[in-house]
Write a protein that holds these residues in place. Structure first.
Motif, mmCIF file in Angstrom:
data_model
loop_
_atom_site.group_PDB
_atom_site.id
_atom_site.type_symbol
_atom_site.label_atom_id
_atom_site.label_comp_id
_atom_site.label_asym_id
_atom_site.label_seq_id
_atom_site.Cartn_x
_atom_site.Cartn_y
_atom_site.Cartn_z
ATOM 1 N N UNK A 22 0.833 -1.216 0.000
ATOM 2 C CA UNK A 22 0.000 0.000 0.000
ATOM 3 C C UNK A 22 0.859 1.254 0.000
ATOM 4 N N UNK A 23 1.822 1.274 -0.878
ATOM 5 C CA UNK A 23 2.769 2.385 -0.905
ATOM 6 C C UNK A 23 2.096 3.695 -1.301
ATOM 7 N N UNK A 24 2.614 4.766 -0.718
ATOM 8 C CA UNK A 24 2.100 6.113 -0.954
ATOM 9 C C UNK A 24 3.212 6.989 -1.509
ATOM 10 N N UNK A 25 2.862 8.047 -2.217
ATOM 11 C CA UNK A 25 3.916 8.946 -2.725
ATOM 12 C C UNK A 25 4.833 9.467 -1.623
ATOM 13 N N UNK A 26 4.299 9.649 -0.430
ATOM 14 C CA UNK A 26 5.131 10.146 0.667
ATOM 15 C C UNK A 26 6.120 9.113 1.194
ATOM 16 N N UNK A 27 6.045 7.880 0.692
ATOM 17 C CA UNK A 27 7.052 6.875 1.032
ATOM 18 C C UNK A 27 8.297 6.997 0.160
ATOM 19 N N UNK A 28 8.244 7.871 -0.832
ATOM 20 C CA UNK A 28 9.390 8.071 -1.714
ATOM 21 C C UNK A 28 10.596 8.565 -0.925
ATOM 22 N N UNK A 29 11.704 7.842 -1.051
ATOM 23 C CA UNK A 29 12.912 8.178 -0.296
ATOM 24 C C UNK A 29 14.021 7.207 -0.680
ATOM 25 N N UNK A 30 15.209 7.505 -0.226
ATOM 26 C CA UNK A 30 16.290 6.519 -0.235
ATOM 27 C C UNK A 30 16.178 5.736 1.069
ATOM 28 N N UNK A 31 16.128 4.424 0.945
ATOM 29 C CA UNK A 31 15.973 3.558 2.107
ATOM 30 C C UNK A 31 17.331 2.947 2.464
ATOM 31 N N UNK A 32 17.670 3.047 3.741
ATOM 32 C CA UNK A 32 18.950 2.563 4.239
ATOM 33 C C UNK A 32 18.739 1.434 5.245
ATOM 34 N N UNK A 33 19.559 0.430 5.117
ATOM 35 C CA UNK A 33 19.631 -0.643 6.087
ATOM 36 C C UNK A 33 20.711 -0.294 7.113
ATOM 37 N N UNK A 34 20.461 -0.599 8.372
ATOM 38 C CA UNK A 34 21.418 -0.282 9.422
ATOM 39 C C UNK A 34 21.518 -1.435 10.407
ATOM 40 N N UNK A 35 22.690 -1.590 10.991
ATOM 41 C CA UNK A 35 22.909 -2.662 11.953
ATOM 42 C C UNK A 35 23.566 -2.146 13.214
ATOM 43 N N UNK A 36 23.205 -2.759 14.331
ATOM 44 C CA UNK A 36 23.773 -2.381 15.624
ATOM 45 C C UNK A 36 24.239 -3.613 16.365
ATOM 46 N N UNK A 37 25.483 -3.584 16.759
ATOM 47 C CA UNK A 37 26.046 -4.709 17.514
ATOM 48 C C UNK A 37 25.778 -4.580 19.000
ATOM 49 N N UNK A 38 25.630 -3.342 19.483
ATOM 50 C CA UNK A 38 25.645 -3.116 20.923
ATOM 51 C C UNK A 38 24.322 -2.672 21.526
ATOM 52 N N UNK A 39 23.378 -2.289 20.720
ATOM 53 C CA UNK A 39 22.120 -1.817 21.290
ATOM 54 C C UNK A 39 20.979 -2.703 20.808
ATOM 55 N N UNK A 40 19.826 -2.482 21.380
ATOM 56 C CA UNK A 40 18.649 -3.189 20.923
ATOM 57 C C UNK A 40 18.076 -2.554 19.673
ATOM 58 N N UNK A 41 16.892 -2.965 19.301
ATOM 59 C CA UNK A 41 16.248 -2.474 18.089
ATOM 60 C C UNK A 41 15.573 -1.138 18.362
ATOM 61 N N UNK A 42 16.345 -0.086 18.313
ATOM 62 C CA UNK A 42 15.839 1.240 18.623
ATOM 63 C C UNK A 42 15.414 1.990 17.361
ATOM 64 N N UNK A 43 14.911 3.199 17.571
ATOM 65 C CA UNK A 43 14.530 4.072 16.456
ATOM 66 C C UNK A 43 15.502 5.233 16.298
ATOM 67 N N UNK A 44 16.649 5.155 16.928
ATOM 68 C CA UNK A 44 17.626 6.246 16.885
ATOM 69 C C UNK A 44 18.767 5.883 15.937
ATOM 70 N N UNK A 45 18.982 6.700 14.943
ATOM 71 C CA UNK A 45 20.010 6.341 13.965
ATOM 72 C C UNK A 45 21.408 6.346 14.578
ATOM 73 N N UNK A 46 21.618 7.131 15.632
ATOM 74 C CA UNK A 46 22.939 7.153 16.266
ATOM 75 C C UNK A 46 23.294 5.839 16.952
ATOM 76 N N UNK A 47 22.307 4.988 17.177
ATOM 77 C CA UNK A 47 22.573 3.693 17.811
ATOM 78 C C UNK A 47 23.131 2.663 16.840
#
Length: 123
Positions: free
Chosen positions: A84-109
């Motif tokens: 159900x994609x919307x035009x506002x979903x348009x973006x570059x999507x990045x995958x990120x991994x963290x070895x030391x923290x849990x599954x947070x919403x902070x990109x600095x983690x």
């Protein structure tokens, strides 16, 4: 050290679906928290979804019920199914991994990032 490579982006009409994949190198992928972020032109990078090492999932409110994050530790891969994609979903999507923290919403983690894949949703 983990290297992340995204794939699966593209152009889709509003209401359509895309599936993103993020392949990770390294033998300890199964212990990492993983996430997807996105960045639209002129906007800051924002959290989309995350998944813990034991597959607990978290979503940004605007994608709940439409996007699903999952992981296959045997394949060292994390996925983002987008429906159900919307035009506002348009973006570059990045995958990120963290070895030391849990599954947070902070990109600095997150210490490991892929190069990004473009998702464009036309109206």
């Amino acid at each position: 050290q983990v290297q992340l490579v995204e794939s699966g982006g593209g152009l889709v009409q509003a209401g359509g679906s895309l599936s993103l994949s993020c392949a990770a190198s390294g033998r300890t992928f199964s212990t990492y928290a993983m996430a997807w972020f996105r960045q639209a032109p002129g906007k800051e990078r924002e959290f989309v979804a995350s998944i813990s090492w034991n597959s607990m999932t978290y979503y940004e409110d605007s994608v709940k019920g439409r996007f699903t994050i999952s992981r296959d530790n045997a394949k060292n891969t994390v996925y983002l199914q987008m429906n159900s994609l919307k035009p506002e979903d348009t973006a570059v999507y990045y995958c990120a991994g963290s070895k030391w923290t849990g599954a947070t919403d902070r990109d600095n983690d997150y210490g490991y990032w892929g190069q990004g894949t473009q998702v464009t949703v036309s109206s």
